[in-house]
Design a protein around this motif. Structure first.
Motif, PDB file in Angstrom:
ATOM      1  N   GLU A 120       0.845  -1.184   0.000  1.00 39.63           N
ATOM      2  CA  GLU A 120       0.000   0.000   0.000  1.00 39.63           C
ATOM      3  C   GLU A 120       0.885   1.241   0.000  1.00 39.63           C
ATOM      4  N   CYS A 180      -2.104  -0.417 -10.572  1.00 37.38           N
ATOM      5  CA  CYS A 180      -2.800  -0.782  -9.339  1.00 37.38           C
ATOM      6  C   CYS A 180      -3.415  -2.178  -9.438  1.00 37.38           C
ATOM      7  N   VAL A 207      -7.613   3.406  -8.701  1.00 33.83           N
ATOM      8  CA  VAL A 207      -8.767   2.722  -8.119  1.00 33.83           C
ATOM      9  C   VAL A 207      -8.446   2.134  -6.755  1.00 33.83           C
ATOM     10  N   THR A 208      -7.164   2.003  -6.429  1.00 30.71           N
ATOM     11  CA  THR A 208      -6.720   1.499  -5.141  1.00 30.71           C
ATOM     12  C   THR A 208      -5.298   1.975  -4.908  1.00 30.71           C
ATOM     13  N   ASN A 209      -4.856   1.912  -3.654  1.00 30.55           N
ATOM     14  CA  ASN A 209      -3.460   2.268  -3.360  1.00 30.55           C
ATOM     15  C   ASN A 209      -2.579   1.025  -3.259  1.00 30.55           C
ATOM     16  N   GLN A 210      -3.098  -0.130  -3.687  1.00 28.07           N
ATOM     17  CA  GLN A 210      -2.336  -1.375  -3.679  1.00 28.07           C
ATOM     18  C   GLN A 210      -1.584  -1.527  -5.004  1.00 28.07           C
ATOM     19  N   PRO A 256      -6.455  -3.995  -7.587  1.00 33.33           N
ATOM     20  CA  PRO A 256      -7.569  -4.078  -6.627  1.00 33.33           C
ATOM     21  C   PRO A 256      -7.890  -5.521  -6.266  1.00 33.33           C
ATOM     22  N   THR A 257      -8.303  -5.744  -5.010  1.00 30.55           N
ATOM     23  CA  THR A 257      -8.700  -7.072  -4.535  1.00 30.55           C
ATOM     24  C   THR A 257     -10.044  -6.988  -3.820  1.00 30.55           C
ATOM     25  N   ASP A 258     -10.725  -8.142  -3.687  1.00 33.41           N
ATOM     26  CA  ASP A 258     -11.991  -8.160  -2.961  1.00 33.41           C
ATOM     27  C   ASP A 258     -11.743  -8.477  -1.492  1.00 33.41           C
ATOM     28  N   GLU A 259     -12.819  -8.684  -0.719  1.00 32.84           N
ATOM     29  CA  GLU A 259     -12.685  -8.884   0.721  1.00 32.84           C
ATOM     30  C   GLU A 259     -11.969 -10.183   1.077  1.00 32.84           C
TER      31      GLU A 259
END
Length: 357
Positions: free
Chosen positions: A147, A156, A176-179, A158-161
């Motif tokens: 991160e 980037c 879309v994400t900081n990952q 993105p991943t789910d829960e």
């Protein structure tokens, strides 16, 4: 319960290192000194610490230089094999090119490291997460993700829960994400065989997105531990400084309380100062009243009296004249800087080049 085989590993070390020129004009970037040892020693030691017993080094540029430095791996308790990539095949192609050197167990875990990333992340934890699966399903690929505060400069992920990777998104002003991808992957062994052989393939742009599109289980292992892409002279200096000062944890060397790592064969005048996380390699000579801070002085470099070197890399055999000033500079092998010369910040001097006042 079937006992799992020990993980294997592949280090992708075939790049030309053009961003690190002139330091890479005569050697691969993966063997440049970081914290007092060739960079790959940090990665090999970390893999050994995580239980890896067999490492394959995927080489290309200056391939004949690796084995004399690293040997057969016995220093770290591993078996080290070398596989030559005759023509550049990209990250995915390089991984596929070494498949014949790996075991044939389809369920084996193969750790893949980019050969220019210094990381302190929990590799054993990532391996355990990979082997645990998701809801009874085997993981096909695990990606180490970090991160970052500002992801605009990165692709980037993105991943789910449940940690499942959803997409691979190119650099954007509105991430879309900081990952972001941190350059360590764990493949199930049979997934490597799905990469087209003898073909230029990007694992980041083709293999991973293709696996996600095909419904394969690709997961992210998210951490915020230390990591750095050691791909430029400034990054190499910073990584080396971090190793010496203990900011970058590595099993390859210990941090030093003095703030500098100086080879016993180096000659440092009593009135010279060396600190700030500097590394002074074998046979370096530092004369009276010279000041060295946060820098890497490679084998056989000579630093004149009263010179000031800050956050710089001085290549093997390079000579810095009396009262010269270097800040964030990079000198290639056997370069010469004349007396009282001041180099602009960020300046690079090619191998054998001379700069006079």
């Amino acid at each position: 319960m079937t006992e799992l085989p020990p993980p294997e590993a592949v280090i992708v070390a075939g790049g030309f290192g053009t961003r690190l020129l002139p330091l890479t004009a005569r050697r691969p970037k993966h063997l440049l000194d970081v914290g007092g040892v060739p960079f790959l020693e940090h990665q090999i030691a970390r893999l050994a610490e995580a239980g890896v017993e067999h490492i394959v080094l995927a080489t290309s540029y200056q391939a004949d230089m690796f084995a004399p430095v690293l040997g057969d791996g016995s220093r770290w308790g591993v078996r080290l094999d070398y596989v030559l990539e005759e023509e550049p095949l990209g990250t995915g192609g390089a991984i596929r090119n070494v498949a014949g050197a790996l075991t044939d167990d389809p369920n084996g875990a193969v750790i893949i490291l980019n050969g220019d990333v210094l990381s302190g992340h929990d590799l054993a934890g990532q391996l355990a997460d990979f082997r645990a699966g998701r809801n009874g399903r085997r993981v096909d690929v695990s990606l180490h993700l970090v991160e970052v505060e500002d992801a605009r400069a990165f692709g980037c992920v993105p991943t789910d829960e449940e940690g499942r990777v959803l997409d691979f998104v190119e650099k954007s002003d509105h991430p879309v994400t900081n990952q972001v991808n941190a350059g360590c992957y764990i493949f199930r062994r049979d997934i490597i065989d799905t990469i087209a052989p003898d073909t230029v393939v990007s694992v980041e742009r083709e293999t991973f997105p293709g696996l996600v599109a095909d419904g394969r289980l690709v997961v992210g292992f998210v951490e915020t531990a230390y990591w750095r892409d050691v791909g430029t002279p400034a990054a190499l200096v910073a990584a080396s400084r971090d190793v010496v000062l203990g900011t970058a944890p590595t099993p390859a060397v210990d941090a030093v309380e003095s703030g500098a790592r100086v080879d016993p064969s180096a000659s440092v005048a009593g009135t010279a100062t060396v600190g700030g996380g500097s590394v002074v390699m074998a046979d370096v000579v530092i004369e009276d009243a010279a000041e060295i801070s946060g820098s890497v002085l490679m084998t056989g470099a000579r630093i004149g009296a009263g010179a000031r070197i800050t956050d710089s890399v001085v290549g093997p055999g390079a000579v810095v004249g009396e009262k010269a000033v270097l800040t964030e500079a990079t000198l290639g092998d056997d370069a010469t800087i004349g007396a009282s010369v001041t180099l602009p910040a960020g300046e690079r001097v090619d191998c054998g080049e001379a700069r006079e006042g």
